[in-house]
Each structure stands twice: as C-alpha cells, then as structure tokens.
Design a protein around this motif. Structure first.
Motif, PDB file in Angstrom:
ATOM      1  N   GLN A 102     -43.839 -49.814  34.940  1.00 32.84           N
ATOM      2  CA  GLN A 102     -43.724 -48.983  35.215  1.00 32.84           C
ATOM      3  C   GLN A 102     -44.051 -48.136  35.967  1.00 32.84           C
ATOM      4  N   LEU A 103     -43.542 -47.109  37.027  1.00 35.93           N
ATOM      5  CA  LEU A 103     -44.264 -46.445  37.775  1.00 35.93           C
ATOM      6  C   LEU A 103     -43.529 -45.350  36.849  1.00 35.93           C
ATOM      7  N   THR A 104     -44.619 -43.966  36.484  1.00 30.93           N
ATOM      8  CA  THR A 104     -44.375 -43.134  35.653  1.00 30.93           C
ATOM      9  C   THR A 104     -44.208 -42.006  36.691  1.00 30.93           C
ATOM     10  N   ASP A 105     -43.275 -41.134  35.991  1.00 24.35           N
ATOM     11  CA  ASP A 105     -42.741 -40.122  36.626  1.00 24.35           C
ATOM     12  C   ASP A 105     -43.532 -39.113  36.387  1.00 24.35           C
ATOM     13  N   PRO A 109     -48.691 -41.118  39.523  1.00 24.76           N
ATOM     14  CA  PRO A 109     -48.242 -42.087  38.910  1.00 24.76           C
ATOM     15  C   PRO A 109     -49.365 -43.330  38.331  1.00 24.76           C
ATOM     16  N   ARG A 110     -48.821 -43.352  36.929  1.00 20.85           N
ATOM     17  CA  ARG A 110     -49.824 -44.168  35.601  1.00 20.85           C
ATOM     18  C   ARG A 110     -48.331 -45.584  36.604  1.00 20.85           C
ATOM     19  N   ILE A 111     -49.659 -45.872  35.822  1.00 26.46           N
ATOM     20  CA  ILE A 111     -48.611 -47.923  35.848  1.00 26.46           C
ATOM     21  C   ILE A 111     -49.152 -48.587  34.691  1.00 26.46           C
ATOM     22  N   ALA A 121     -39.085 -42.818  34.780  1.00 30.38           N
ATOM     23  CA  ALA A 121     -39.859 -43.878  35.097  1.00 30.38           C
ATOM     24  C   ALA A 121     -39.099 -44.512  36.294  1.00 30.38           C
ATOM     25  N   THR A 122     -40.570 -45.415  37.496  1.00 26.21           N
ATOM     26  CA  THR A 122     -38.815 -46.267  38.597  1.00 26.21           C
ATOM     27  C   THR A 122     -39.012 -47.457  37.646  1.00 26.21           C
ATOM     28  N   VAL A 123     -39.085 -48.506  37.452  1.00 26.42           N
ATOM     29  CA  VAL A 123     -38.924 -49.761  36.549  1.00 26.42           C
ATOM     30  C   VAL A 123     -38.824 -50.987  37.211  1.00 26.42           C
ATOM     31  N   TYR A 124     -39.367 -51.790  36.771  1.00 26.82           N
ATOM     32  CA  TYR A 124     -39.351 -53.369  37.900  1.00 26.82           C
ATOM     33  C   TYR A 124     -38.782 -54.297  36.269  1.00 26.82           C
ATOM     34  N   THR A 143     -57.105 -53.170  42.995  1.00 28.11           N
ATOM     35  CA  THR A 143     -56.643 -53.594  44.566  1.00 28.11           C
ATOM     36  C   THR A 143     -57.241 -51.623  45.311  1.00 28.11           C
ATOM     37  N   TYR A 144     -55.941 -50.853  44.417  1.00 24.70           N
ATOM     38  CA  TYR A 144     -55.376 -49.426  44.983  1.00 24.70           C
ATOM     39  C   TYR A 144     -55.625 -48.905  43.527  1.00 24.70           C
ATOM     40  N   GLY A 145     -56.532 -49.431  42.034  1.00 26.91           N
ATOM     41  CA  GLY A 145     -57.067 -48.032  42.002  1.00 26.91           C
ATOM     42  C   GLY A 145     -56.016 -47.139  40.922  1.00 26.91           C
ATOM     43  N   LEU A 146     -54.249 -47.393  40.782  1.00 20.89           N
ATOM     44  CA  LEU A 146     -53.526 -46.824  39.855  1.00 20.89           C
ATOM     45  C   LEU A 146     -54.499 -46.291  38.507  1.00 20.89           C
ATOM     46  N   ARG A 147     -54.152 -45.165  38.068  1.00 26.07           N
ATOM     47  CA  ARG A 147     -54.135 -44.899  36.694  1.00 26.07           C
ATOM     48  C   ARG A 147     -53.671 -45.942  35.766  1.00 26.07           C
TER      49      ARG A 147
END
Length: 580
Positions: A102-105, A109-111, A121-124, A143-147
């Motif tokens: 999930q990418l939080t709302d 966003p947090r992964i 959240a956006t969920v895969y 690669t992209y540094g998401l928290r």
C-alpha cells in the motif's frame, strides 16, 4: 453418524431449497447447498467417496437453513464456507492471507507491505510470494527513497533517521527532498506496480553493470538476483489484452485453474476496456479428485470470490462450472459466461492457465512432504530452534512457512532460562508455544507440522512438551550433519534433490537464522560495542554498520576491509580489530 442416522435426520427435513451443515460439536465439517434439502441430505447415507464417508462418520449432527430461492442458497453456502473454512469443502483460502503493498493516503505517502490495508490507501496485490514482494519493495525504496516510517515517526523530526543514512529514504520529513520531487518518485513507484517493469529494472541493470565495471562482483551478483526477481514480478502477458472489446464489455475477468493433489490455484486476470489492469492468484482447497475437478473448483470459487465483490461484465473460463444454480445467478446478474475455443479470448484463457501454473513449484514441495510423511497437510509449518553461548543468552525461535513461503508476520521469539541443556531448552520452547495454543492465547492458526532443528533428543523433548500441554500436532526433526528427517517411529534419508527435503531445509535454516539473530541482539549492544572503540563516532559507526550489516559483521571483517570504510584509518581499523 451412520447411514440410518442420516436417513432419520433427512426424513425430518423440508423439500425446499437451502443450506446444510455437517457438524462435529462446534466444528463445521462440511457446508452444502441443495434444491431439495431432504433429498440431498439423504444421499449422504451412501457417500460418493471415501473422504466424504469419513466426514459423515465423524459428524455428530446435521443443521440446515431454509432459503426462498436456489440463488439465495448458493450465496449463503459461499458465505458460510468463507466464514467457517470447513475441512471437507472445496474452499477459497481468503486472499487476505496474502501480502499487499500500500501507498498511504498522505501528502508524503508511505510504502508498506501489509495484510490489513488502510481504507483510503492505494493498494496493489495480493501477491503469493512475500519474499519476492520484500525484495521488490526494498529495491524500490533504494531507488526512489520512499519512506517506510509511521506517520507518528514522520512528524516533528529535526534530523533524518537511519533509513536516510543507509539509502532507503530521501528524508522528506526534514526537507532533504521537496514534496514535489518526492511526489514524482511516488508516481514512478505507482507506474511500476501498474505494470511498467522498466521503471525499476532499468536503474537496477545500470547499477549492476557499473558494479561489474568497478569489479564489485558480489554487489553485481546481488543486483543481478534482484533484477531477475523484479523482471519476473508482474508475470507474463501484459500485451495479451490489447484490443478494445467489440462486445461493449467494459470489465472482463479471465480465470485459469491448475490442480495438483488436494490443492488448486485459480489465477484471475482482470481487464477494463481491453487493457489488462490486474493479476492475482488464489489458493483453493480441493479435497476431492476426479475428471470434473476443475469445474467443481470453478463452481466453488466464483460465488465465494464474487459474493463480496463487483461482478464483471463477462467471465472467460477454461471449462463450464456445470452448476445450474451458479449459471442462473450469473445470468440474473447480467454476467456473460464464455468458454472460448479459439481466437483472442482463447489466448487470454491460456494466459490465465499459465499464471495459475506458475506457483506449482511450492505446492509440489508441500504436497510431496504431506505424502512422504503420511500427514493430513503440510501447508502451514512452524520451525523451532534454540541458540545460546554456553548456556548464556538462551533464546528460542518459532518461524512460520505457509505454502512453502516465509510468513514473517507470524514469527515469534522467546527468551529462555539460562542453562546449557539443548534438550531442556527445546522442551521449554515448544511447551511455551503449545500452552499458548491450547489456552487460546496465540492468535495464529494451529500449524499442520512442527519442525524441530536437531536430532532424536530434541524431537523427544518436543514430544514431551506436546504431551504435557495436550497439543495434538505432528512433529519431526531435521538433523544438520546428514540431513536425516526423524519422526517418532522412523528415520528418512531422502535424496538431496527431494522437494520435500528442500522445504524442510528452508524452514530449518530460517529458524536457525532467526534464533541466532536474536541471540546476537541480546549478546551485543550495538551502541556500546562500537561506541567504546576510540575514534568511532556516530557517523563512522553508521558507515560501518551500513557496510558490514551488524556488529558481528564488523567483528568478522579484516583490517583491510575495515580500512575501506570512509573515516576508518589504519590505526582505527587496528583498534576495532583488537577490541571486537
């Protein structure tokens, strides 16, 4: 119940549609639907298979629920099977057991890998192999540094955390990256999960080639393995659904079924306006074999899966489910059901079948283990090991594998009394787990099998613990030296390439790793072990841990390897080598 008891109970039932349950006390053994409850239940006086005969013999009573229509019976049966998960039914193993990403709302966003996603959240997903998901998410973060931190930890920071230091996060919390630039990175991650593999594969390949040119061969090999996982992550066939549907059907689901033993995998491909937008696989328990097994699996899967989901405009299937009630329900809901024989739709069904067969290797191992040991199932295995240093810092590990893959959310560890007695330590560890299960204090399902790291002594200690607690779960041991599998009544010496041995070895090795990791955590305090070394400040300590992974890794490094770390000179390297 014997045949006479079944006939006697059936005689009291109405001839209306409804759902029936075979019960053993509080446990639901089987749920079925019927157009005529009396006639259907009476048929169990002469069961159609040995498995159903065992179920009837075990049952103590039969309960029924009458419905107004056959369609109501169909949906009620599906919901009851999902709720009770009866052992003797063909049943969908709830996809909530599989990991999601999930990418939080949030503005930033947090992964996160989760089984319980946030509502907004956006969920895969879901995905069937958690190990692959973990590899991909780590590669995306590097690669992209998401928290990956919680919103609580994100807010109010005045300096970046360790994730920033080790290259897993770009630290938007302290303004090291702007929210606009961070949003661009989030969009790249979204594109990857929506099927654009090159978003991650291209930078990984470039990094691998650069590492090879710099003669960093170990890093290059690691990047190569990660690249293979990334390239295989989305499976096959993104281009298979490419033409706009000429029937005017906006949403189409394609199902493929692969059956092996008493398990089946249903792969679902979902397309909207001619574009493939989702792929997923679900495990189905299919306890009865026979030539009509695939139609039975489809007849069970479709109502259970879609009972709580939006139906598509069309279903493409490899075979007709051969269930009149299901066909009537789908027709009433306006769903077109087709079994294509040729053309583009046939290729889509072939693609779904390939996706279903992709996960067959794991089931080969669990099925082979179940057959080799003669146990009811081997889908859920818990592995146990104990680690200590001459009776000091004694710890135990309890790891879980489901369908052959790690289930790290269900890992547990236990600090044990200090004593230099492997048998007593193992007995204490297993008894701790068993008593929690018997007393209802453990939120995990009971496993199908316990694997003990050790030989006859450790297995005997585990059996003593199980007997003492009254927990009826099969247990075996795997001895390290000769890789012998030991049970209570015999010892197996399987070939090195036996799939069931490979599965047990993975569980054993993971239990050992997890135990040793916890033992080292207790034995080594990271801050004091390095902070006591003259010349080591916070930044140098971070670089050392980033380079070698742990205090133990620093301890085992050579002086030359230590000197390769920025900030560590010859004298400091010698001091580290001497002190640690």
């Amino acid at each position: 119940m014997d045949a006479d008891a079944v006939r006697e109970r059936a005689a009291d039932l109405p001839t209306e549609p409804g759902v029936y349950q075979f019960l053993d006390g509080e446990q639901v053994l089987y749920v079925g639907k019927a157009v005529d409850l009396r006639s259907r239940v009476r048929s169990y006086a002469d069961p159609r298979s040995r498995r159903i005969a065992r179920m009837v013999d075990r049952a103590a009573e039969i309960d029924v629920a009458v419905t107004d229509t056959e369609t109501q019976a169909l949906l009620l049966e599906a919901n009851m099977i999902k709720r009770h998960q009866p052992r003797y039914n063909v049943r969908l193993k709830d996809d909530k057991s599989y990991p999601l990403v999930q990418l939080t709302d949030h503005a930033v966003p947090r992964i996160e890998i989760t089984r319980d996603p946030d509502e907004a959240a956006t969920v895969y997903g879901p995905y069937t192999n958690r190990g692959e998901v973990e590899t991909v998410v780590k590669a995306l973060r590097e690669t992209y540094g998401l928290r990956g931190c919680s919103d609580h930890k994100y807010s109010g920071r005045d300096r970046p955390c360790l994730d920033y230091e080790v290259g897993l996060c770009t630290a938007p919390c302290t303004g090291e990256i702007s929210e606009e630039a961070y949003a661009d990175d989030v969009e790249s991650v979204r594109r990857f999960f929506e099927g654009e593999t090159g978003v991650l594969a291209t930078p990984l390949r470039q990094a691998m080639e650069q590492a090879s040119q710099d003669k960093e061969f170990e890093r290059a090999a690691n990047l190569r393995d990660r690249l293979e996982t990334v390239e295989q992550f989305h499976g096959e066939g993104g281009a298979a659904v490419s033409a706009e549907d000429d029937r005017g059907e906006r949403a189409v689901d394609v199902l493929g079924v692969a059956v092996e033993g008493e398990d089946a995998t249903v792969a679902r491909l979902h397309s909207e306006r001619g574009q493939l937008v989702d792929r997923e696989r679900h495990t189905v328990a299919a306890p009865e074999s026979g030539p009509d097994q695939i139609p039975r699996v489809l007849a069970a899967f479709v109502p259970q899966y879609y009972a709580e989901r939006t139906l598509p405009d069309a279903l493409l299937l490899p075979e007709h489910p051969d269930d009149p009630e299901l066909a009537a329900w789908l027709d009433a809901e306006g769903v077109a059901v087709r079994v294509p024989g040729a053309g583009r739709e046939s290729k889509l069904v072939d693609l779904a079948l390939k996706n279903a067969r992709r996960s067959g290797g794991r089931r080969d191992e669990t099925g082979a283990l179940k057959s080799a040991l003669g146990i009811d199932a081997a889908d859920r295995i818990e592995g146990f090991d104990v680690s200590h240093a001459q009776g000091k810092a004694v710890v135990g590990s309890d790891v879980t594998f489901v369908d052959g893959s790690r289930e790290s959310d269900d890992y547990r560890r236990k600090k044990l009394d200090e004593r230099n007695d492997d048998y007593a330590n193992m007995q204490a560890l297993v008894e701790w787990r068993a008593r929690r299960a018997v007393e209802g204090r453990d939120d995990r399902p009971d496993p199908d099998l316990l694997l003990i790291d050790g030989g006859e002594g450790q297995l005997s200690a585990a059996h003593d613990a199980l007997d003492e607690a009254g927990w009826d779960v099969p247990a075996v041991a795997l001895a390290k030296d000769e890789e012998l599998v030991i049970t209570s009544d015999r010892t197996y010496d399987w070939p090195d390439d036996a799939p069931q041995l490979h599965l047990l070895q993975r569980v054993r090795d993971e239990a050992h790793r997890f135990a040793v990791q916890y033992h080292q955590t207790l034995r080594d305090d990271v801050s004091t072990a390095l902070d006591d070394v003259p010349g080591i400040g916070p930044e140098t300590r971070t670089r050392l841990l980033r380079r070698f992974g742990s205090v133990d890794g620093v301890r085992s490094a050579s002086v030359d390897e230590l000197r390769s770390v920025d900030g560590v000179g010859e004298q400091t390297a010698a001091t580290i080598d001497e002190r640690l």
